[in-house]
Design a protein around this motif. Structure first.
Motif, PDB file in Angstrom:
ATOM      1  N   LEU A 112       0.255  64.408 -48.412  1.00 40.68           N
ATOM      2  CA  LEU A 112      -0.417  64.537 -47.115  1.00 40.68           C
ATOM      3  C   LEU A 112      -1.246  65.802 -47.063  1.00 40.68           C
ATOM      4  O   LEU A 112      -0.868  66.826 -47.625  1.00 40.68           O
ATOM      5  CB  LEU A 112       0.626  64.610 -45.996  1.00 40.68           C
ATOM      6  N   GLU A 113      -2.359  65.678 -46.354  1.00 40.59           N
ATOM      7  CA  GLU A 113      -3.161  66.858 -46.045  1.00 40.59           C
ATOM      8  C   GLU A 113      -3.510  66.811 -44.572  1.00 40.59           C
ATOM      9  O   GLU A 113      -3.619  65.742 -43.979  1.00 40.59           O
ATOM     10  CB  GLU A 113      -4.484  66.839 -46.837  1.00 40.59           C
ATOM     11  N   ARG A 114      -3.753  67.937 -44.012  1.00 38.42           N
ATOM     12  CA  ARG A 114      -4.310  68.029 -42.675  1.00 38.42           C
ATOM     13  C   ARG A 114      -5.712  67.394 -42.745  1.00 38.42           C
ATOM     14  O   ARG A 114      -6.445  67.665 -43.694  1.00 38.42           O
ATOM     15  CB  ARG A 114      -4.384  69.518 -42.329  1.00 38.42           C
ATOM     16  N   TYR A 115      -6.068  66.539 -41.793  1.00 41.30           N
ATOM     17  CA  TYR A 115      -7.407  65.956 -41.798  1.00 41.30           C
ATOM     18  C   TYR A 115      -8.408  66.973 -41.248  1.00 41.30           C
ATOM     19  O   TYR A 115      -8.270  67.448 -40.127  1.00 41.30           O
ATOM     20  CB  TYR A 115      -7.467  64.676 -40.957  1.00 41.30           C
ATOM     21  N   HIS A 129     -22.343  66.084 -42.392  1.00 40.85           N
ATOM     22  CA  HIS A 129     -20.897  66.205 -42.589  1.00 40.85           C
ATOM     23  C   HIS A 129     -20.345  64.857 -43.016  1.00 40.85           C
ATOM     24  O   HIS A 129     -21.068  63.851 -43.000  1.00 40.85           O
ATOM     25  CB  HIS A 129     -20.196  66.770 -41.346  1.00 40.85           C
ATOM     26  N   THR A 130     -19.060  64.845 -43.384  1.00 46.37           N
ATOM     27  CA  THR A 130     -18.492  63.670 -44.055  1.00 46.37           C
ATOM     28  C   THR A 130     -18.352  62.448 -43.153  1.00 46.37           C
ATOM     29  O   THR A 130     -18.130  61.356 -43.645  1.00 46.37           O
ATOM     30  CB  THR A 130     -17.097  64.000 -44.621  1.00 46.37           C
ATOM     31  N   GLN A 131     -18.443  62.625 -41.830  1.00 45.84           N
ATOM     32  CA  GLN A 131     -18.208  61.471 -40.955  1.00 45.84           C
ATOM     33  C   GLN A 131     -19.489  60.831 -40.414  1.00 45.84           C
ATOM     34  O   GLN A 131     -19.425  59.889 -39.627  1.00 45.84           O
ATOM     35  CB  GLN A 131     -17.260  61.874 -39.819  1.00 45.84           C
TER      36      GLN A 131
HETATM   37  C1  MV4 Z   1     -10.603  64.657 -46.943  1.00 43.69           C
HETATM   38  C2  MV4 Z   1     -11.413  64.644 -45.800  1.00 43.69           C
HETATM   39  C3  MV4 Z   1     -10.930  65.259 -44.672  1.00 43.69           C
HETATM   40  N1  MV4 Z   1      -9.710  65.861 -44.682  1.00 43.69           N
HETATM   41  N2  MV4 Z   1      -9.406  65.245 -46.900  1.00 43.69           N
HETATM   42  C4  MV4 Z   1     -13.244  61.751 -49.645  1.00 43.69           C
HETATM   43  C5  MV4 Z   1     -13.343  61.593 -51.124  1.00 43.69           C
HETATM   44  C6  MV4 Z   1     -12.283  62.466 -51.698  1.00 43.69           C
HETATM   45  N3  MV4 Z   1     -12.712  63.116 -52.890  1.00 43.69           N
HETATM   46  C7  MV4 Z   1     -11.952  63.436 -50.598  1.00 43.69           C
HETATM   47  N4  MV4 Z   1     -12.486  62.916 -49.397  1.00 43.69           N
HETATM   48  C8  MV4 Z   1     -12.192  63.474 -48.196  1.00 43.69           C
HETATM   49  N5  MV4 Z   1     -10.996  64.091 -48.108  1.00 43.69           N
HETATM   50  C9  MV4 Z   1      -8.984  65.840 -45.791  1.00 43.69           C
HETATM   51  N6  MV4 Z   1      -7.794  66.454 -45.795  1.00 43.69           N
HETATM   52  C10 MV4 Z   1     -12.660  64.030 -45.893  1.00 43.69           C
HETATM   53  C11 MV4 Z   1     -13.040  63.435 -47.091  1.00 43.69           C
HETATM   54  C12 MV4 Z   1     -14.364  62.872 -47.123  1.00 43.69           C
HETATM   55  C13 MV4 Z   1     -14.716  61.753 -46.341  1.00 43.69           C
HETATM   56  C14 MV4 Z   1     -13.806  61.121 -45.492  1.00 43.69           C
HETATM   57  C15 MV4 Z   1     -14.192  60.037 -44.711  1.00 43.69           C
HETATM   58  C16 MV4 Z   1     -15.516  59.573 -44.786  1.00 43.69           C
HETATM   59  C17 MV4 Z   1     -16.423  60.179 -45.616  1.00 43.69           C
HETATM   60  C18 MV4 Z   1     -16.034  61.284 -46.403  1.00 43.69           C
HETATM   61  C19 MV4 Z   1     -16.982  61.889 -47.236  1.00 43.69           C
HETATM   62  C20 MV4 Z   1     -16.607  62.960 -48.006  1.00 43.69           C
HETATM   63  C21 MV4 Z   1     -15.299  63.446 -47.932  1.00 43.69           C
END
Ligand code: MV4
Length: 448
Positions: free
Chosen positions: A199-202, A437-439
């Motif tokens: 688990l990781e903090r989101y 950003h990632t979302q």
């Molecule tokens: C995460 C995160 C947020 N919180 N971990 C996606 C691919 C993998 N290498 C790691 N990733 C992520 N890990 C934590 N704790 C966000 C991502 C992430 C992501 C998540 C949802 C939708 C698109 C994303 C794009 C890049 C990274």
């Protein structure tokens, strides 16, 4: 330098490695499946060996057949590309046992970094900040829920056996975690043969930034700056760039220093990438290390002027790092767009078919890495990446203008592609301002 190198891959990356072989005067051997007869990567090589039927398991993932091909052609080294066997430590070890150089890190390092929860612990010990989370696999749902409660929701459930988002799930509360846990476990077992979860903090709306690293056998490690990779769908990157827009110089300095320290601590050799999340406050957190050449390596080549694949071959042949850290400059800006045979209108579903038209863009600052040709059938057996389009400029604005022009010129018919989606990304205000950003993709920021 090696006299002969075998390339254990297909498509654009096989062609990229074959080109580096040619530049170094190395004889090249391609391998191919029955589905790939006549494909460009086969005709590009000095020699080609058929290794099996279309399913990857029986060809590009078949360790014995690949080693046999290497022996038959007297190849002294194997370049695995990305995907397939590139991060398979058993394959790297089998190469070593066969007296063939694996063009990548030592198998023990691949194994260490491949177990993601152990890699987190290792990096934390080396002083690299990691995403707050578990320091061992969570045994069961009970343990997951108590860990999550202590950490605070939302959390991200991840598979320890492999990265890249497979078996990954977000949970906003204990109920969602209970729902996600068995599915994630099953997926992890199926994909990696290891059901371990952690688990990781989101981290909300963070940016996905990675550092390109290179090490040699003398223990020297350098970085080739960073790449921003936040534009992804289903955990596959679609757009990458260097430099990461808006990354504060002080943060960048600490980020690259942490990456070098982490890689040095594990005795890293050859090309590797350390992935981080960067939050809005400039905090950065280690996610995982990829022990291969990455799809997006060209953006780093464009801003540094260095050839990463040639460097990989040199280091695997026993040479020291070809550059000192001070000589590795990041100049201008580069952006890469990935053209997949997928339908963006249908949630990026694969779109197999025969390529009937292929018009590639050109001009100043434009580079195309293409693995396909007209008349060839894109099958369901492999990753549907058709081509990568890379635009370079003196600054981000120029690179972006060239990218827009090149995407307009690019035309593929016969299959649906990500081209319309990519055009929407580079036309968007969000991307133009560099505020990614990632979302963003899941929030529909580029759905026009
Ligand atoms: C995460 C995160 C947020 N919180 N971990 C996606 C691919 C993998 N290498 C790691 N990733 C992520 N890990 C934590 N704790 C966000 C991502 C992430 C992501 C998540 C949802 C939708 C698109 C994303 C794009 C890049 C990274």
């Amino acid at each position: 330098m090696f006299k002969t190198v075998l390339v254990a891959n297909r498509g654009e990356i096989a062609r990229r490695v074959l080109r580096a072989c040619r530049a170094l005067g190395v004889r090249s051997v391609a391998v191919y499946s029955e589905a790939d007869a006549g494909w460009p990567h086969v005709t590009d090589a000095d020699e080609a060996v058929l290794i099996g039927p279309a399913p990857a398991r029986e060809s590009y993932l078949n360790i014995e057949r690949i080693l046999e091909a290497a022996r038959a052609t007297r190849a002294e080294a194997i370049h695995p590309g990305y995907g397939f066997l590139s991060e398979n430590w058993q394959f790297a070890r089998a190469c070593e046992e066969a007296g063939i150089a694996f063009i990548g890190p030592p198998w023990a390092v691949i194994r260490q970094m491949g177990e993601k929860v152990a890699a987190r612990r290792l990096m934390a010990t080396a002083g690299v900040p990691v995403v707050p989370g578990s320091d061992a696999p969570v045994k069961d749902l009970d343990e997951a829920q108590s860990t999550a409660r202590a950490m605070g929701y939302p959390v991200m459930l991840k598979a320890s056996g492999g990265g890249g988002g497979i078996g990954m799930a977000r949970a906003n509360d204990a109920g969602q975690l209970a729902q996600a846990f068995p599915t994630a476990q099953r997926r992890a077992q199926a994909a990696f043969g290891l059901a371990d979860l952690y688990l990781e903090r989101y981290l909300e709306e963070a940016r996905h930034v990675e550092v390109q690293l290179f090490g040699d056998r003398d223990g020297a490690v350098v970085h080739l700056h960073e790449r921003e990779c936040s534009i992804q769908r289903r955990h596959q990157k679609l757009v990458e760039e260097s430099p990461a827009p808006g990354l504060a110089p002080a943060v960048k300095l600490r980020l690259t220093a942490a990456a070098v320290a982490g890689a040095t601590a594990v005795g890293y050799v050859n090309a590797g990438t350390m992935e981080f999340l960067v939050d809005r406050a400039g905090g950065f957190y280690f996610l995982e290390m990829n022990t291969r050449l990455q799809v997006e390596h060209p953006v780093t080549e464009e801003v540094t002027g260095l050839d990463l694949v040639q460097a990989q071959l040199r280091i695997a042949a026993g040479e020291s790092l070809p550059w000192r850290q001070e000589e590795i400059r990041q100049r201008g800006a580069a952006i890469e767009c990935r053209i997949y045979a997928e339908d963006p209108a249908r949630n990026f579903m694969p779109s197999p078919g025969t390529i009937t038209t292929l018009r590639l863009p050109g001009g100043e600052g434009i580079r195309v890495e293409c693995g396909v040709a007209v008349g060839l059938a894109v099958s369901v057996h492999y990753d549907p990446l058709l081509a990568k389009l890379i635009a370079r400029g003196q600054d981000r604005e120029e690179a972006l203008a060239r990218m827009r022009q090149a995407l307009a010129e690019f035309s593929v018919e016969g299959v649906k592609t990500t081209l319309p989606f990519l055009r929407a990304v580079v036309a968007s205000e969000r991307f133009t301002r560099g505020q990614v950003h990632t979302q963003l993709v899941e929030q529909g920021a580029f759905n026009g």
